[in-house]
Design an enzyme around this catalytic site. Structure first.
Site, PDB file in Angstrom:
ATOM      1  N   ASP A  67       7.878  -4.248  17.120  1.00 29.68           N
ATOM      2  CA  ASP A  67       9.105  -3.187  17.305  1.00 29.68           C
ATOM      3  C   ASP A  67      10.628  -4.969  17.859  1.00 29.68           C
ATOM      4  O   ASP A  67      10.656  -5.764  17.792  1.00 29.68           O
ATOM      5  CB  ASP A  67       9.203  -2.798  17.959  1.00 29.68           C
ATOM      6  CG  ASP A  67       8.456  -2.443  18.982  1.00 29.68           C
ATOM      7  OD1 ASP A  67       8.499  -3.298  19.810  1.00 29.68           O
ATOM      8  OD2 ASP A  67       8.272  -1.190  19.494  1.00 29.68           O
ATOM      9  N   ASN A 136       5.829   8.504  27.153  1.00 31.25           N
ATOM     10  CA  ASN A 136       5.337   9.785  26.666  1.00 31.25           C
ATOM     11  C   ASN A 136       4.514  10.338  24.898  1.00 31.25           C
ATOM     12  O   ASN A 136       4.762  10.294  24.412  1.00 31.25           O
ATOM     13  CB  ASN A 136       7.010  10.485  25.912  1.00 31.25           C
ATOM     14  CG  ASN A 136       7.164   9.061  25.214  1.00 31.25           C
ATOM     15  OD1 ASN A 136       6.965   7.884  24.574  1.00 31.25           O
ATOM     16  ND2 ASN A 136       8.782   9.396  24.765  1.00 31.25           N
ATOM     17  N   HIS A 138       4.506   7.679  23.148  1.00 33.31           N
ATOM     18  CA  HIS A 138       4.953   6.172  21.807  1.00 33.31           C
ATOM     19  C   HIS A 138       4.013   5.117  21.765  1.00 33.31           C
ATOM     20  O   HIS A 138       3.770   4.644  22.878  1.00 33.31           O
ATOM     21  CB  HIS A 138       6.569   5.989  21.873  1.00 33.31           C
ATOM     22  CG  HIS A 138       7.538   5.415  22.899  1.00 33.31           C
ATOM     23  ND1 HIS A 138       8.221   5.111  23.710  1.00 33.31           N
ATOM     24  CD2 HIS A 138       6.540   4.009  23.184  1.00 33.31           C
ATOM     25  CE1 HIS A 138       8.179   4.850  24.255  1.00 33.31           C
ATOM     26  NE2 HIS A 138       7.267   3.755  23.876  1.00 33.31           N
ATOM     27  N   GLU A 143       7.912   8.000  18.251  1.00 32.25           N
ATOM     28  CA  GLU A 143       8.633   8.615  19.090  1.00 32.25           C
ATOM     29  C   GLU A 143       8.190  10.356  19.083  1.00 32.25           C
ATOM     30  O   GLU A 143       7.185  10.034  18.202  1.00 32.25           O
ATOM     31  CB  GLU A 143       9.349   8.688  19.511  1.00 32.25           C
ATOM     32  CG  GLU A 143      10.802   7.825  20.176  1.00 32.25           C
ATOM     33  CD  GLU A 143      10.854   7.432  21.699  1.00 32.25           C
ATOM     34  OE1 GLU A 143       9.507   6.969  22.156  1.00 32.25           O
ATOM     35  OE2 GLU A 143      11.498   7.065  22.062  1.00 32.25           O
TER      36      GLU A 143
HETATM   37  C1  GLP Z   1       7.978  -0.477  25.253  1.00 33.65           C
HETATM   38  C2  GLP Z   1       8.183  -1.135  23.668  1.00 33.65           C
HETATM   39  C3  GLP Z   1       6.301  -0.892  23.631  1.00 33.65           C
HETATM   40  C4  GLP Z   1       5.621  -0.578  24.620  1.00 33.65           C
HETATM   41  C5  GLP Z   1       5.883   0.476  24.893  1.00 33.65           C
HETATM   42  C6  GLP Z   1       5.279  -0.087  26.956  1.00 33.65           C
HETATM   43  O1  GLP Z   1       8.944   1.283  24.761  1.00 33.65           O
HETATM   44  N1  GLP Z   1       8.510  -0.476  22.110  1.00 33.65           N
HETATM   45  O2  GLP Z   1       6.192  -1.191  22.093  1.00 33.65           O
HETATM   46  O3  GLP Z   1       4.448  -1.039  24.327  1.00 33.65           O
HETATM   47  O4  GLP Z   1       7.259   0.581  25.632  1.00 33.65           O
HETATM   48  O5  GLP Z   1       5.699  -0.452  27.347  1.00 33.65           O
HETATM   49  P1  GLP Z   1       5.496  -1.275  28.954  1.00 33.65           P
HETATM   50  O6  GLP Z   1       4.550  -2.304  28.839  1.00 33.65           O
HETATM   51  O7  GLP Z   1       6.453  -1.898  29.362  1.00 33.65           O
HETATM   52  O8  GLP Z   1       4.947  -0.298  30.070  1.00 33.65           O
END
Ligand code: GLP
Length: 241
Positions: A67, A136, A138, A143
């Site tokens: 992403d 949440n 995602h 989302e």
């Molecule tokens: C972000 C990214 C995701 C990621 C997630 C968890 O928003 N878009 O690809 O896996 O949140 O992030 P973190 O590893 O910092 O908890």
């Protein structure tokens, strides 16, 4: 789903690194999908270390980023392009053709999403997709409420994601409200998925991912339906520390 419980973040990173290197060495032209965020940092650090030690090479590998925010310049340290370039790609001697990012600055975002989706399809799909999860539920930036059939597209980030991810920005006002993400349908076509979960703040998320109802209200629950998923989570994420 195969579930591996490990003691802590470091052991989780060791384990995923070992599995990643196995796929790198056993698949002829491996295609990897990579996530950003805090969770996979340990993996990228280990891959660079093993590359520098001369243990592995990446010359037959292709990479797709999961992403990207819309409207950030790739030179912006909060962009995912910058993140992966600086944490991994620039250290492991890749040619530009091996690296794919969704372009969050494309003039026509719809065309860009179709291009990205098409490019993934042309490689014959992703061999190993590394995933993290939002609190949440995602995955990528899909989302709650996103269709399980969604393809790469432009999405609106929720208030909760903006709040959580604002830690990577100077202030909450700087974070873009939209992003391009691989769709849930796109992610589910990956031949294999490794989901990483670390920390007590993800305990409810992990429980719901593993045992909750499969529902579009909680995107990560769809992983229960994928034929080859490994969840590597630490004791804190299991609520044990
Ligand atoms: C972000 C990214 C995701 C990621 C997630 C968890 O928003 N878009 O690809 O896996 O949140 O992030 P973190 O590893 O910092 O908890």
């Amino acid at each position: 789903m195969k579930v591996i419980k490990v003691k802590d973040y470091e052991i989780m990173s060791d384990k995923v690194c070992e599995m990643f290197i196995d796929r790198l060495q056993t698949i002829t032209n491996p295609v990897f999908g990579l996530a950003t965020g805090s969770t996979p940092k340990g993996l990228y650090k280990r891959l660079v270390k093993r590359y520098n030690a001369g243990d592995i090479k990446f010359d037959r590998a292709t990479f797709f980023n999961l992403d990207e925010y819309i409207g950030l310049d790739p030179s912006n340290p909060s962009s995912y392009t910058y993140y992966l370039t600086h944490k991994l790609y620039k250290h492991i001697n890749l040619s530009p053709e091996q690296i794919n990012f969704p372009n969050g600055n494309a003039a026509d975002l719809k065309v860009e999403c179709e291009r990205y989706e098409q490019k993934i399809a042309e490689t014959g799909q992703i061999d190993l997709q590394i995933l993290g999860v939002g609190i949440n539920g995602h995955i990528g930036f899909n989302e709650p409420g996103t269709s399980f059939n969604s393809r790469t597209g432009v999405v609106q980030l929720t208030e909760s994601t903006l709040r959580v991810n604002s830690r990577f920005f100077g202030s909450i006002d700087e974070i873009p409200h939209r992003a391009i993400t691989m769709g849930i349908g796109t992610i589910m076509e990956s031949k294999e998925i490794i989901m990483l979960v670390s920390g007590a703040h993800k305990a409810d998320t992990l429980k719901r991912m593993l045992h909750g109802k499969v529902t579009e209200d909680f995107p990560a629950s769809i992983l229960q339906k994928h034929p080859r998923v490994t969840v590597i989570a630490d004791e804190a994420a299991f609520g044990e520390t």
